[in-house]
Design an enzyme around this catalytic site. Sequence first.
Site: not given
Length: 700
Positions: A22, A52-53, A112-113, A116, A156, A168, A432
């Site tokens: 998207g 597709l939308n 989306d995750n 990754a 961080c 997914c 971190c």
Amino acid sequence: MATQQQQSAIKGAKVLMVGAGGIGCELLKTLALSGFEDIHIIDMDTIEVSNLNRQFLFRRSHVGQSKAKVARDAVLRFRPNINIRSYHANVKNPEFDVDFFKQFDVVLNGLDNLDARRHVNRLCLAADVPLVESGTTGFLGQVTVHIKGKTECYECQTKPAPKTYPVCTITSTPTKFVHCIVWAKDLLFAKLFGDKNQDNDLNVRSNNSASSSKETEDVFERSEDEDIEQYGRKIYDHVFGSNIEAALSNEETWKNRRRPRPIYSKDVLPESLTQQNGSTQNCSVTDGDLMVSAMPSLGLKNPQELWGLTQNSLVFIEALKLFFAKRKKEIGHLTFDKDDQLAVEFVTAAANIRAESFGIPLHSLFEAKGIAGNIVHAVATTNAIIAGLIVIEAIKVLKKDVDKFRMTYCLEHPSKKLLLMPIEPYEPNPACYVCSETPLVLEINTRKSKLRDLVDKIVKTKLGMNLPLIMHGNSLLYEVGDDLDDIMVANYNANLEKYLSELPSPILNGSILTVEDLQQELSCKINVKHRFFSEILNPVLNSVWFLIILPSTFPKLFHFTESRNQDGLSLDIILGFSNVTIRRVLTMFETGRRLTHPLLILFCHREEFDEEKEPEGMVLSGWTPSPATNGESASTSNNENPVDVTESSSGSEPASKKRRLSETEASNHKKETENVESEDDDIMEVENPMMVSKKKIRVE
């Protein structure tokens, strides 16, 4: 209008895009129209009808093809003179290593995750390449800039438990139950009972274009004289049997995934259900009543009960029969309603059968209803806005305008009359463990936890390492890689099944482990703290607090106080008399016998954590607090009051005064809800500013 310097920087830049969904479609278009001429795209997904939308670069003829390749071809049609290279692959594959990332001037994420995103963040840090991160969910969106040593990295700030779940490729490779819910609700239910003319992914059984679309359509059409039960079995066999077999024909898809199991009605259900129940005949509800249910006739009463495969299959067939027998006039116009009992039963049963096929844990009707009722659909306009903001920040990065970098949030409702809220990026978090050298602390029972627990639950799941290497001193305890010989692999596999205290180089209280991921070029130290008290006291520390008093008649008492944190418990022990040892007190708790010593007072208070309870008593800490420079509290208490959140629309406040700005207004946080993203591309990590300073992380 861009200056000549800007145009030169844009034209000569080499850009890596990760994700062509998207956000990715909008981003690629905007990059091409903005003058970028060297773009590389990585995406492992294929195109689905449900894309597709809003993913406008794709057409129905592209269904089943690589998103990255089709997006490239579509943009080259209107910008034929630029260079676009596509990779239909997982960004975590070994070929996309640090050297690969070093060739780019900037990396743009549309993933989306969380897994990754963390991987790309670490590769960008190792390669010293700027990263522009993004995400959307419904009307909300965000764009953040991450520059090594100048701004915070993606990790961080600790990420709270996700409020949205990416789905997914729900039609081909579901990995979570929510994927199955969306498939059952938005595809199967809509296909059977909604608008018959609306295309969805159930129309396409495989990538084989030779298969007849008419044949597939006929499966969902019921003739007037067709028995309802036989029609239900036909649908069952098609979506849970033949469709799964068709998907299995694509060997590349299942190369590194668990293969699903086709399920057919003849293997689960008796030959005829007519004699088993007669709900369609005996049901007394009126036509169109939302309370019609398939459960009573099947003897199912408790919505929190977990149904097995057979029960789910019976509910699937029975619910379908009831729709045709009692609510036939509504078929063709129905949409899912969480208050429609029969619809919820059908979707729950269908989702559970699909989950069984893909090896996903099943859920109860009550749980499924909660998930299905909180779907947040993707909004194409939000994707376009976020893509534009990504390009704006990318141009700033190329010009090295550090003072002009902004983290921008797209809001659903105006705040200070603004829908776009820009703030200055945060400084790196010195605590971190990814972009600093902060040591971690792992509290664990070294005598009851195996090396496999450490690898799976901490190193891979919590720290997000893909190819971990674990060393204790000069001893290499675990390693993965293609260059290992059979003897080494056997030795490391044997170590996995050993308790930490029984390894060749035993891991005990005070041990310091070095954990590395050579692919990500990430290394960190873990200080191990053995949790002795949890071995014996856990079984008795069940109440919020309790007080035990033994007869107190002896003089000359002395007091010994021990305060610890064990499994979420603050423990205070006051002992009387010097010969009352810790071991003897613990013996009393184990056996239930009272000692003849004067006094034992045990105070126990359970602390609250936002994360879920950890398995095996493991707690990882030392890297989660926000830096003090960002105004976060340095208190070690997990019960501290929430800090105030200051919003800045102008970005003019000093960095030391800023707080993490939520994507939604504070008023929207009063009620905690779980949102489920029904699409499969671009999920935003919603961060609650009231929760980023927690000291402890619960291991999932």
